[in-house]
Design an enzyme around this catalytic site. Structure first.
Site, mmCIF file in Angstrom:
data_model
loop_
_atom_site.group_PDB
_atom_site.id
_atom_site.type_symbol
_atom_site.label_atom_id
_atom_site.label_comp_id
_atom_site.label_asym_id
_atom_site.label_seq_id
_atom_site.Cartn_x
_atom_site.Cartn_y
_atom_site.Cartn_z
ATOM 1 N N LYS A 188 0.879 -1.170 0.000
ATOM 2 C CA LYS A 188 0.000 0.000 0.000
ATOM 3 C C LYS A 188 0.916 1.219 0.000
ATOM 4 O O LYS A 188 1.981 1.211 0.654
ATOM 5 C CB LYS A 188 -0.886 0.005 1.266
ATOM 6 N N CYS A 218 -0.640 12.151 -6.045
ATOM 7 C CA CYS A 218 -0.848 12.801 -4.753
ATOM 8 C C CYS A 218 -1.243 14.259 -4.961
ATOM 9 O O CYS A 218 -0.797 14.917 -5.908
ATOM 10 C CB CYS A 218 0.378 12.681 -3.865
ATOM 11 N N LYS A 226 3.933 5.812 -10.246
ATOM 12 C CA LYS A 226 2.553 5.368 -10.503
ATOM 13 C C LYS A 226 1.802 6.574 -11.027
ATOM 14 O O LYS A 226 1.831 7.651 -10.393
ATOM 15 C CB LYS A 226 1.932 4.866 -9.202
ATOM 16 N N SER A 255 -6.413 4.488 -10.373
ATOM 17 C CA SER A 255 -7.862 4.538 -10.601
ATOM 18 C C SER A 255 -8.228 5.809 -11.383
ATOM 19 O O SER A 255 -7.512 6.814 -11.345
ATOM 20 C CB SER A 255 -8.589 4.535 -9.251
ATOM 21 N N GLY A 285 -5.121 -1.939 -14.311
ATOM 22 C CA GLY A 285 -6.409 -1.342 -14.639
ATOM 23 C C GLY A 285 -7.277 -2.243 -15.486
ATOM 24 O O GLY A 285 -6.928 -2.545 -16.634
ATOM 25 N N THR A 313 -9.122 -4.476 -8.379
ATOM 26 C CA THR A 313 -10.537 -4.701 -8.101
ATOM 27 C C THR A 313 -10.941 -6.179 -8.197
ATOM 28 O O THR A 313 -11.638 -6.694 -7.326
ATOM 29 C CB THR A 313 -11.401 -3.857 -9.060
HETATM 30 C C1 YRO Z 1 -5.752 9.286 -3.961
HETATM 31 C C2 YRO Z 1 -4.686 9.447 -2.903
HETATM 32 C C3 YRO Z 1 -5.307 9.362 -1.524
HETATM 33 C C4 YRO Z 1 -4.040 10.795 -3.092
HETATM 34 C C5 YRO Z 1 -3.586 8.386 -3.118
HETATM 35 C C6 YRO Z 1 -3.916 6.981 -2.637
HETATM 36 C C7 YRO Z 1 -4.902 6.270 -3.514
HETATM 37 C C8 YRO Z 1 -6.129 5.848 -3.049
HETATM 38 C C9 YRO Z 1 -6.585 6.069 -1.651
HETATM 39 O O1 YRO Z 1 -5.860 5.668 -0.707
HETATM 40 O O2 YRO Z 1 -7.686 6.653 -1.539
HETATM 41 N N1 YRO Z 1 -7.010 5.189 -3.866
HETATM 42 C C10 YRO Z 1 -6.710 4.935 -5.179
HETATM 43 O O3 YRO Z 1 -7.520 4.350 -5.937
HETATM 44 N N2 YRO Z 1 -5.494 5.332 -5.671
HETATM 45 C C11 YRO Z 1 -4.585 5.999 -4.892
HETATM 46 O O4 YRO Z 1 -3.492 6.345 -5.391
#
Ligand code: YRO
Length: 308
Positions: free
Chosen positions: A45, A127, A161, A191, A246, A269
Site C-alpha cells: 500500500k 498525490c 505510478k 484509478s 487497470g 478490483t
Molecule cells: C488518492 C490518494 C489518496 C491521493 C492516493 C492513494 C490512492 C487511493 C486512496 O488511498 O484513496 N485510492 C486509489 O484508488 N489510488 C490511490 O493512489
C-alpha cells in the site's frame, strides 16, 4: 509455455502483481501475497511519512463492472513498509510511497535513500500537491520539478505510478518529462479519478468522503488502461518498463495489456471481488490463449499490437 518477466534485473516466473492498495496494507495481507503461487511480485500500500487512518467508511464500494474508492491513504506508516520490504525474502517486493505534498515526498524519499533498502520503490504521483492546483501528475511543470529534485539525491531503483491521461497531448507532455529521468518503470494506470456512483434506492452516493467522489477501477476502466499502456510504451525510452494496471478481470485482459507493451500486469478490483485465487485463474487463462496462438513466452507478443 513460460510466463517469465523481468522486474529490474530479476527474472520472475509470473507477470502478475497486486495493484497497490489491494490486499497489501497489513503484515497478514502482505504475507498472504508473499505466499501466493501465481503472483510474480507484490507491491505495498502506498506508504506515507505518518501512520494514517484514512477516510471514514464507507470508503470502498463494489460496482457491477468495477469499484469506486476514496480510501484516503490508510497505511501503517513508511517505517513499517520499509522494514517489511527490507526483510522480504520470498518474492520480489516493490515499496509504494505517497505523500500529501511534494515536500513530504522529497522528505520520504530522502529517508529511503538513507536506509539499507536497495530494492524498487514506486512513487505515487497521484498525490495532491498545492491546494487549488491539480494533482501532481496532472501538473507537468511541478512533476518535472519534483523529479529533478528527487534525482538530485536518489540513486536507488525508482518508478512512478500515474493516473490515467485522456488527451494525446498529455501523453506527449508527461512522457517528455519522464524521459528526462532514470526511472525503472512507470505503473499505469491508477484509478480513474473522481468518479461518482449513485444508489437509486436510497438516492444517495455510496462512499462518504469527498461527497461520494472517488477513484474508479475494475472492468469499466480497461479501455483507458490499455490506451495509457500503449501510449506510454510508444513514447517512453525502452529503458523505462511499463507496468500495466487497470481493468484486468480475465487472462484475455492481461494478454491485451502485454500486447500494448506491459512488462508486468497488476490486478486490483478483481482480487477484491474474487480473492487471491484470481491469480490462478488469470494464469491458466493467459496460458490457454498463448497455447492457442502458438506463443511460448510473453516476449513473443509483448508490445506487438497491430494497427489496421
Ligand atoms: C488518492 C490518494 C489518496 C491521493 C492516493 C492513494 C490512492 C487511493 C486512496 O488511498 O484513496 N485510492 C486509489 O484508488 N489510488 C490511490 O493512489
Amino acid at each position: 509455455i513460460n510466463l517469465q518477466a523481468t522486474l529490474l534485473d530479476q527474472t520472475i516466473d509470473s507477470p502478475f502483481l497486486n495493484a497497490s492498495g489491494v490486499h497489501c496494507q497489513t503484515q497478514e495481507e502482505l504475507d498472504d501475497l508473499a505466499q501466493t503461487k501465481n503472483l510474480g511480485a507484490l507491491v505495498t500500500k502506498s506508504a506515507t511519512l505518518q501512520v494514517r487512518e484514512g477516510n471514514p467508511n464507507p470508503r470502498y464500494y463494489d460496482l457491477p463492472a468495477g469499484s469506486i474508492n476514496s480510501m484516503g491513504l490508510p497505511n501503517l506508516g513508511y517505517e513499517f513498509y520499509l522494514d517489511y520490504v527490507t526483510k522480504a525474502d520470498k518474492k520480489p517486493t516493490i515499496l509504494s510511497v505517497a505523500a500529501l505534498s511534494a515536500a513530504d515526498a522529497i522528505t520520504l524519499l530522502k529517508k529511503i535513500q538513507a536506509s539499507d533498502y536497495e530494492g524498487p520503490t514506486e512513487l505515487n504521483l497521484s498525490c495532491p500537491n498545492i491546494v487549488g492546483e491539480p494533482q501532481l501528475a496532472y501538473d507537468f511543470e511541478n512533476t518535472d520539478k519534483v523529479l529533478a529534485e528527487v534525482f538530485s539525491f536518489y540513486t536507488k531503483p525508482l518508478g512512478v505510478k500515474l493516473p490515467p491521461y485522456f488527451d494525446l497531448v498529455h501523453f506527449d507532455k508527461i512522457s517528455a518529462v519522464l524521459n528526462k529521468y532514470p526511472l525503472t518503470h512507470v505503473n499505469t494506470i491508477n484509478s480513474v479519478g473522481n468518479g461518482l456512483w449513485v444508489d437509486i434506492e436510497t438516492e444517495q452516493v455510496v462512499t462518504k468522503a469527498k461527497g461520494g467522489f472517488g477513484g474508479v477501477g475494475g472492468a469499466m476502466v480497461l479501455p483507458t488502461a490499455l490506451a495509457n499502456v500503449r501510449a506510454l510504451r510508444q513514447r517512453l525510452n525502452p529503458s523505462i518498463k511499463i507496468m500495466g494496471t487497470g481493468g484486468v478481470t480475465t487472462g484475455a485482459d492481461a494478454f491485451a495489456h502485454i500486447l500494448c507493451g506491459a512488462e508486468l500486469v497488476s490486478v486490483g478490483t478483481q482480487v477484491i471481488k474474487e480473492g487471491l485465487g484470481a491469480y490462478d485463474r488469470l494464469t491458466a487463462e493467459l496460458k490457454e490463449i498463448m497455447a492457442a496462438k502458438g506463443y511460448t513466452s510473453l516476449s513473443d507478443f509483448r508490445g506487438k499490437l497491430k494497427e489496421l
